[in-house]
Motif scaffolding. Sequence first.
Motif, PDB file in Angstrom:
ATOM      1  N   TYR A  39     -28.439 -56.834  40.297  1.00  0.00           N
ATOM      2  CA  TYR A  39     -27.647 -56.112  41.293  1.00  0.00           C
ATOM      3  C   TYR A  39     -27.309 -54.713  40.791  1.00  0.00           C
ATOM      4  O   TYR A  39     -27.384 -53.730  41.544  1.00  0.00           O
ATOM      5  CB  TYR A  39     -26.363 -56.879  41.592  1.00  0.00           C
ATOM      6  N   TYR A  40     -26.907 -54.620  39.520  1.00  0.00           N
ATOM      7  CA  TYR A  40     -26.539 -53.316  38.972  1.00  0.00           C
ATOM      8  C   TYR A  40     -27.713 -52.338  39.018  1.00  0.00           C
ATOM      9  O   TYR A  40     -27.562 -51.183  39.438  1.00  0.00           O
ATOM     10  CB  TYR A  40     -26.063 -53.468  37.509  1.00  0.00           C
ATOM     11  N   PHE A  41     -28.887 -52.807  38.597  1.00  0.00           N
ATOM     12  CA  PHE A  41     -30.045 -51.919  38.580  1.00  0.00           C
ATOM     13  C   PHE A  41     -30.566 -51.647  39.990  1.00  0.00           C
ATOM     14  O   PHE A  41     -31.127 -50.576  40.244  1.00  0.00           O
ATOM     15  CB  PHE A  41     -31.146 -52.498  37.701  1.00  0.00           C
ATOM     16  N   ALA A  42     -30.384 -52.588  40.903  1.00  0.00           N
ATOM     17  CA  ALA A  42     -30.765 -52.334  42.296  1.00  0.00           C
ATOM     18  C   ALA A  42     -29.885 -51.248  42.897  1.00  0.00           C
ATOM     19  O   ALA A  42     -30.367 -50.392  43.664  1.00  0.00           O
ATOM     20  CB  ALA A  42     -30.660 -53.618  43.106  1.00  0.00           C
ATOM     21  N   LEU A  43     -28.608 -51.249  42.553  1.00  0.00           N
ATOM     22  CA  LEU A  43     -27.711 -50.200  43.044  1.00  0.00           C
ATOM     23  C   LEU A  43     -28.099 -48.833  42.488  1.00  0.00           C
ATOM     24  O   LEU A  43     -28.012 -47.823  43.189  1.00  0.00           O
ATOM     25  CB  LEU A  43     -26.261 -50.533  42.661  1.00  0.00           C
ATOM     26  N   SER A  44     -28.541 -48.804  41.229  1.00  0.00           N
ATOM     27  CA  SER A  44     -28.980 -47.524  40.661  1.00  0.00           C
ATOM     28  C   SER A  44     -30.231 -47.016  41.357  1.00  0.00           C
ATOM     29  O   SER A  44     -30.462 -45.803  41.438  1.00  0.00           O
ATOM     30  CB  SER A  44     -29.240 -47.674  39.157  1.00  0.00           C
ATOM     31  N   THR A  45     -31.052 -47.935  41.889  1.00  0.00           N
ATOM     32  CA  THR A  45     -32.268 -47.541  42.596  1.00  0.00           C
ATOM     33  C   THR A  45     -31.950 -46.781  43.877  1.00  0.00           C
ATOM     34  O   THR A  45     -32.759 -45.974  44.343  1.00  0.00           O
ATOM     35  CB  THR A  45     -33.124 -48.785  42.920  1.00  0.00           C
ATOM     36  N   LEU A  46     -30.766 -47.009  44.448  1.00  0.00           N
ATOM     37  CA  LEU A  46     -30.366 -46.276  45.652  1.00  0.00           C
ATOM     38  C   LEU A  46     -30.341 -44.772  45.403  1.00  0.00           C
ATOM     39  O   LEU A  46     -30.614 -43.979  46.315  1.00  0.00           O
ATOM     40  CB  LEU A  46     -28.992 -46.747  46.122  1.00  0.00           C
ATOM     41  N   ALA A  47     -29.998 -44.379  44.162  1.00  0.00           N
ATOM     42  CA  ALA A  47     -29.948 -42.949  43.844  1.00  0.00           C
ATOM     43  C   ALA A  47     -31.322 -42.297  43.910  1.00  0.00           C
ATOM     44  O   ALA A  47     -31.436 -41.073  44.056  1.00  0.00           O
ATOM     45  CB  ALA A  47     -29.337 -42.744  42.453  1.00  0.00           C
ATOM     46  N   TRP A  48     -32.374 -43.104  43.821  1.00  0.00           N
ATOM     47  CA  TRP A  48     -33.738 -42.573  43.878  1.00  0.00           C
ATOM     48  C   TRP A  48     -34.045 -41.972  45.246  1.00  0.00           C
ATOM     49  O   TRP A  48     -34.873 -41.072  45.378  1.00  0.00           O
ATOM     50  CB  TRP A  48     -34.719 -43.684  43.545  1.00  0.00           C
ATOM     51  N   PHE A  49     -33.393 -42.468  46.280  1.00  0.00           N
ATOM     52  CA  PHE A  49     -33.602 -41.919  47.616  1.00  0.00           C
ATOM     53  C   PHE A  49     -33.067 -40.484  47.720  1.00  0.00           C
ATOM     54  O   PHE A  49     -33.448 -39.750  48.626  1.00  0.00           O
ATOM     55  CB  PHE A  49     -32.936 -42.802  48.671  1.00  0.00           C
ATOM     56  N   ILE A  50     -32.176 -40.123  46.799  1.00  0.00           N
ATOM     57  CA  ILE A  50     -31.627 -38.768  46.787  1.00  0.00           C
ATOM     58  C   ILE A  50     -32.465 -37.849  45.913  1.00  0.00           C
ATOM     59  O   ILE A  50     -32.915 -36.784  46.349  1.00  0.00           O
ATOM     60  CB  ILE A  50     -30.164 -38.783  46.303  1.00  0.00           C
ATOM     61  N   HIS A  51     -32.683 -38.287  44.647  1.00  0.00           N
ATOM     62  CA  HIS A  51     -33.457 -37.470  43.716  1.00  0.00           C
ATOM     63  C   HIS A  51     -33.863 -38.338  42.522  1.00  0.00           C
ATOM     64  O   HIS A  51     -33.075 -39.189  42.076  1.00  0.00           O
ATOM     65  CB  HIS A  51     -32.625 -36.266  43.232  1.00  0.00           C
ATOM     66  N   PRO A  52     -35.060 -38.164  41.980  1.00  0.00           N
ATOM     67  CA  PRO A  52     -35.467 -38.942  40.803  1.00  0.00           C
ATOM     68  C   PRO A  52     -34.548 -38.749  39.606  1.00  0.00           C
ATOM     69  O   PRO A  52     -34.303 -39.697  38.846  1.00  0.00           O
ATOM     70  CB  PRO A  52     -36.880 -38.408  40.511  1.00  0.00           C
ATOM     71  N   ILE A  53     -34.025 -37.533  39.420  1.00  0.00           N
ATOM     72  CA  ILE A  53     -33.120 -37.290  38.298  1.00  0.00           C
ATOM     73  C   ILE A  53     -31.827 -38.082  38.480  1.00  0.00           C
ATOM     74  O   ILE A  53     -31.268 -38.626  37.514  1.00  0.00           O
ATOM     75  CB  ILE A  53     -32.822 -35.779  38.159  1.00  0.00           C
ATOM     76  N   ALA A  54     -31.364 -38.167  39.732  1.00  0.00           N
ATOM     77  CA  ALA A  54     -30.169 -38.973  40.013  1.00  0.00           C
ATOM     78  C   ALA A  54     -30.434 -40.442  39.691  1.00  0.00           C
ATOM     79  O   ALA A  54     -29.550 -41.158  39.196  1.00  0.00           O
ATOM     80  CB  ALA A  54     -29.766 -38.809  41.475  1.00  0.00           C
ATOM     81  N   PHE A  55     -31.648 -40.904  39.946  1.00  0.00           N
ATOM     82  CA  PHE A  55     -32.021 -42.285  39.637  1.00  0.00           C
ATOM     83  C   PHE A  55     -32.027 -42.517  38.126  1.00  0.00           C
ATOM     84  O   PHE A  55     -31.483 -43.525  37.642  1.00  0.00           O
ATOM     85  CB  PHE A  55     -33.395 -42.589  40.220  1.00  0.00           C
ATOM     86  N   VAL A  56     -32.628 -41.606  37.373  1.00  0.00           N
ATOM     87  CA  VAL A  56     -32.660 -41.731  35.915  1.00  0.00           C
ATOM     88  C   VAL A  56     -31.242 -41.735  35.355  1.00  0.00           C
ATOM     89  O   VAL A  56     -30.899 -42.537  34.474  1.00  0.00           O
ATOM     90  CB  VAL A  56     -33.489 -40.584  35.297  1.00  0.00           C
ATOM     91  N   PHE A  57     -30.403 -40.854  35.877  1.00  0.00           N
ATOM     92  CA  PHE A  57     -29.022 -40.775  35.409  1.00  0.00           C
ATOM     93  C   PHE A  57     -28.256 -42.054  35.733  1.00  0.00           C
ATOM     94  O   PHE A  57     -27.555 -42.610  34.872  1.00  0.00           O
ATOM     95  CB  PHE A  57     -28.325 -39.571  36.047  1.00  0.00           C
ATOM     96  N   SER A  58     -28.373 -42.541  36.971  1.00  0.00           N
ATOM     97  CA  SER A  58     -27.636 -43.744  37.373  1.00  0.00           C
ATOM     98  C   SER A  58     -28.107 -44.974  36.604  1.00  0.00           C
ATOM     99  O   SER A  58     -27.292 -45.833  36.236  1.00  0.00           O
ATOM    100  CB  SER A  58     -27.792 -43.974  38.877  1.00  0.00           C
ATOM    101  N   THR A  59     -29.410 -45.068  36.330  1.00  0.00           N
ATOM    102  CA  THR A  59     -29.927 -46.199  35.549  1.00  0.00           C
ATOM    103  C   THR A  59     -29.383 -46.162  34.126  1.00  0.00           C
ATOM    104  O   THR A  59     -29.018 -47.203  33.560  1.00  0.00           O
ATOM    105  CB  THR A  59     -31.464 -46.165  35.522  1.00  0.00           C
ATOM    106  N   THR A  60     -29.313 -44.969  33.553  1.00  0.00           N
ATOM    107  CA  THR A  60     -28.751 -44.821  32.206  1.00  0.00           C
ATOM    108  C   THR A  60     -27.271 -45.195  32.188  1.00  0.00           C
ATOM    109  O   THR A  60     -26.793 -45.835  31.243  1.00  0.00           O
ATOM    110  CB  THR A  60     -28.939 -43.377  31.714  1.00  0.00           C
TER     111      THR A  60
END
Length: 234
Positions: free
Chosen positions: A188-209
Motif C-alpha cells: 500500500y505504501y509503495f502504491a501510494l508513492s506510485t501516484l506521484a508518478w502521474f505528476i512527475h518522475p522525480i516526484a515518484f523517485v522522491f516519494s518512493t525514497t
Amino acid sequence: MFRMYNVLVTVLCVLWLCLCWFGYAKFARRQAKRTHCIASVMHRHRISWMQRLLYREQFIADTALLASLERQVTFFASTTMLILAALLTLLSASERLFTLIQSVPGVYPATLLDIQVRLILMIAIFIYAFFTFTWSLRQYGFCSVLMGAFPHVKDGEEASEDDNKFVKNLAKIIDHAGHSYNYGLRSYYFALSTLAWFIHPIAFVFSTTVVVAVLFQREFHSQTMLVMNDIDKD
C-alpha cells in the motif's frame, strides 16, 4: 526521440521502485537479526504469549485476540479487491484519465501508453498485496486449528521438550502471518508513492525514497518499538 526518452524514464522508475521495495525488504530481514525492530520484538512477545497458554485451561481471550488479527487482515484484503476494481475501471477509461491529467498545469508530459503502464503497475502491486493478505489470513486460520490442539501443563509442572517445541512453532507461524500482513501494508505504501508518478518522475523517485525512510524509522527507531522492547525484556 521523446518516445524513447519516456521509455527510458519508465524503465528507470520501475527499477527504482523494485530497488527500494525489495532492497529494503532484504535489508530489513538482515538487520532484524542484528538489532531490535518491531518484527523481532513482536516475535519475542508472541513466544511469551504461547508459553503462557501452556498453563491456561480456557483460551477464550486468546482466540478473541487471534480473531481480531484476522479481522484486520480481512479488512485490507477486501479493500484491496475494491481498489483493484477501481483501477481496472480507470484502465478501461484511460483515455479520459489521460486528458484529465494533461489538463493539469505543471504535470510532466506523457503519452497514453505511459498512463496505462502506470495503472498496470499499480494493479500489479495491489494483486501482490491481495495474495499476501490472503496468505496471512490462511496462516492465522492454521494457528486457530493448532491452538485447538495446544498442550496443557498443570501448575507446578515443567513443560516438556515437545511442549516447548509446539510453543515455538506456533509462535513462528503467527510470526509468518504477521510478516505477510506487513508485506501487504508495504505494498500500500509503495502504491501510494506510485501516484506521484502521474505528476512527475522525480516526484515518484522522491516519494518512493520517503516511503523507505518512513518504513525504516517506524520499524527500527519508532517510540512504539522502543516501548515494546522494554516490556518483559529478558
